[in-house]
Design an enzyme around this catalytic site. Structure first.
Site, PDB file in Angstrom:
ATOM      1  N   GLY B  47       0.801  -1.130   0.004  1.00 24.25           N
ATOM      2  CA  GLY B  47       0.022   0.056   0.197  1.00 24.25           C
ATOM      3  C   GLY B  47       0.807   1.285  -0.060  1.00 24.25           C
ATOM      4  N   GLN B  48       2.089   1.234   0.108  1.00 16.53           N
ATOM      5  CA  GLN B  48       3.021   2.186   0.085  1.00 16.53           C
ATOM      6  C   GLN B  48       3.097   2.744  -1.041  1.00 16.53           C
ATOM      7  OE1 GLN B  48       4.337  -0.639  -0.342  1.00 16.53           O
ATOM      8  NE2 GLN B  48       6.286  -1.196  -0.213  1.00 16.53           N
ATOM      9  N   SER B  88      12.211   1.070   5.255  1.00 19.18           N
ATOM     10  CA  SER B  88      12.339   2.208   4.207  1.00 19.18           C
ATOM     11  C   SER B  88      13.261   1.996   3.236  1.00 19.18           C
ATOM     12  CB  SER B  88      12.529   3.668   4.924  1.00 19.18           C
ATOM     13  OG  SER B  88      11.584   3.988   5.984  1.00 19.18           O
ATOM     14  N   ARG B  89      13.600   0.576   2.444  1.00 21.58           N
ATOM     15  CA  ARG B  89      14.497   0.454   1.684  1.00 21.58           C
ATOM     16  C   ARG B  89      13.950   0.076   0.295  1.00 21.58           C
ATOM     17  NH1 ARG B  89      14.583  -4.687   0.838  1.00 21.58           N
ATOM     18  NH2 ARG B  89      16.758  -5.086   0.296  1.00 21.58           N
ATOM     19  N   GLN B  90      12.667  -0.017  -0.083  1.00 25.98           N
ATOM     20  CA  GLN B  90      12.419  -0.416  -1.085  1.00 25.98           C
ATOM     21  C   GLN B  90      12.627   0.315  -2.331  1.00 25.98           C
ATOM     22  OE1 GLN B  90      12.261  -3.261  -2.264  1.00 25.98           O
ATOM     23  NE2 GLN B  90      11.249  -4.597  -0.718  1.00 25.98           N
ATOM     24  N   LYS B 266      15.180   8.746  -2.221  1.00 25.39           N
ATOM     25  CA  LYS B 266      15.619   7.936  -0.857  1.00 25.39           C
ATOM     26  C   LYS B 266      14.255   7.387  -0.457  1.00 25.39           C
ATOM     27  CE  LYS B 266      17.917  11.296   1.079  1.00 25.39           C
ATOM     28  NZ  LYS B 266      18.907  12.111   2.048  1.00 25.39           N
ATOM     29  N   GLU B 270       9.329   5.100   7.052  1.00 26.05           N
ATOM     30  CA  GLU B 270       9.475   5.318   8.374  1.00 26.05           C
ATOM     31  C   GLU B 270       9.849   6.655   9.044  1.00 26.05           C
ATOM     32  OE1 GLU B 270      10.910   1.025   9.755  1.00 26.05           O
ATOM     33  OE2 GLU B 270      11.759   1.835   7.757  1.00 26.05           O
TER      34      GLU B 270
END
Lengths: 156, 314
Positions: B47-48, B88-90, B266, B270
């Site tokens: 959902g992000q 928070s890496r994708q 970036k 989070e």
């Protein structure tokens, strides 16, 4: 077992139900309308919101027999001829959907609100969806979308 | 009496697993028979908005429209591992892997067109023709991105645990009712460093969501654990905010491209929630002069802190 008649999304149904069946289970399991979601199952989250005779209800808190001779709207009943309802379109345009679990209930609460009050203020919108919990969006884009939906409906 | 106060909270956040933990994302880009490009990656959409952002990165790298990117994710039987949708890496990690796989696919396509017709200008290459003319051949590019991270030394505290870092600041105004201890956030603004905004609308969605979660963490959410048992185990007593508890958030996107990021981007998933609680607690202090040191700042805790303050004054 009990037989009831009801109207769901403009369609007449004649179904056999168990006495202890919830409206939510009738919609999802008997009529295969799985757009209605079960969240908490205790009337707190609003994920299972449907419209019954013009009023939003938590379908987990309504017994199936209580829907006898009533008219129900679920999320599946909103599109017309393959075209999204203006509220659904506004949710897409404003980015008001994240994980999507609260969305069907949110959209139906928005519909019930706009049917009664076509041009609500942001405060009125917030109140109108206060029975629907959302974990992802922080509500602001949903409020934006309902404002936009109000404009879209005026144009139609 | 209702008293108002303002507060700010500022944070920095290291993207990725960090501290030397292997942090790898992979992607495969394949030219389809109809000239569209399939991207395979394990990245999970929760959902992000990763499907959208990662498809945009692929489309940008290949110079094609986003409709011509067929994005296939999550199915572990057909996609290469791209780590978790966490830390928070994708956008940063998998975005880099996708960019690499598309760049390799681009090189391979140019190789075959040079051999076939001498054409080497990417803009003049028609992907549908390439796919038609090279039917028997699978044209694909693979990309792997390994995040920069080293373990921190316990003795010295030195090392390079994370890369890159993200920064933000929140400002809030609260109203505290000193008769019942209720805190209401009435105004809020967030400025978030994003490197480069690949999709501003999705970034705003993350800011709104993070703000609501941070507000909820500061004022509402309490597991109430007694003897190892969670007492607040349903939404009736584990409170989260409704639309009436969350004010409009003014959102400021700060762009300062990150040299190692895909097109400078970036991750912000989070970071957008971390600064909220300190900003609210500072605003409470500004309003009523008491420091709340345990979350959530429930009406009960506010009233107790005010009572203590009055007793000390006497």
């Amino acid at each position: 077992m009990k037989e009831i008649k009801l109207k769901v999304n403009h369609k007449d149904y004649h179904v056999a139900i168990e006495e202890d069946m919830r409206l939510l289970d009738l919609l999802r399991n008997r009529l295969n309308l799985t757009g209605t979601k079960e969240g908490c199952g205790e009337g707190e989250c609003g994920a299972c919101t449907v419209i019954m005779d013009g009023i939003t209800v938590n379908s987990c808190m309504v017994m199936a027999f209580q829907a006898e001779n009533r008219e129900i709207f679920t999320i599946e009943g909103l599109e017309k001829g393959g075209r999204l309802d203006p509220i659904q379109q506004a949710f897409l345009d404003e980015g008001a959907v994240q994980c999507g679990f609260c969305t069907p209930g949110m959209v139906l609460s928005a519909k019930a609100l706009l049917d009664k009050n076509p041009k609500p203020t942001r405060e009125e919108i917030r109140e109108g969806i206060s029975g629907n919990l959302c974990r992802c969006t922080g509500y602001n884009k949903i409020v934006d979308a309902i404002e936009k939906a109000s404009e879209y409906r005026k144009e139609e | 009496m209702k008293k108002r106060g303002k507060g700010i909270g500022s944070i920095f956040y290291g993207t990725g697993y960090g501290n030397g933990f292997p942090d790898v994302s992979r992607s495969v880009a394949v030219l389809r028979k109809d000239g569209k490009v399939k991207i395979y990656t394990g990245a999970t959409e929760v959902g992000q908005g990763s499907k959208t952002v990662l498809s945009q990165i692929a489309a940008e790298t290949l110079g094609i429209s986003i409709e011509d990117v067929i994005f296939i994710c999550e199915d572990t039987s057909i996609t290469p591992d791209a780590g978790t949708a966490a830390a928070s890496r994708q956008t940063y990690n998998t975005g880099n892997a996708i960019k690499k796989s598309c760049e390799e696919l681009k090189r391979k396509i140019i190789d075959v067109t040079v051999k076939a017709s001498g054409a080497d200008a990417w803009e003049e290459i028609n992907l549908r023709d390439v796919a038609l003319n090279h039917k028997g051949q699978i044209l694909k590019g693979e990309g792997e991105f390994i995040a920069e991270t080293t373990e921190m030394k316990d003795e010295t505290g030195q090392g390079n645990p994370y890369w890159p870092y993200t920064f933000n600041v929140y400002g809030v105004e609260v109203e505290v009712d000193t008769t019942n201890g209720v805190v209401e956030v009435i105004k809020a603004v967030c400025a978030q460093d994003v490197g480069r905004a690949i999709n501003p609308k999705l970034i705003e969605g993350q800011m709104d969501g993070g703000f609501a979660m941070g507000l909820s963490y500061a004022l509402f959410e309490d597991l109430n654990i007694k003897n190892g048992e969670i007492k607040h185990n349903k939404l009736t007593n584990y409170l989260i905010p409704t639309a009436m508890d969350v004010p409009d958030l003014e959102k400021i996107i700060v762009e300062d491209p990150e040299a190692t990021g895909p097109y400078g981007a970036k991750g912000i998933g989070e970071p957008v929630m971390i600064g909220v609680a300190p900003a609210i607690l500072n605003a409470i202090y500004d309003a009523i002069g008491v420091r709340i040191t345990e979350l959530p700042a429930t009406p009960n805790k506010i009233l107790l802190a005010l009572k203590k303050k009055r007793e000390v004054a006497l």
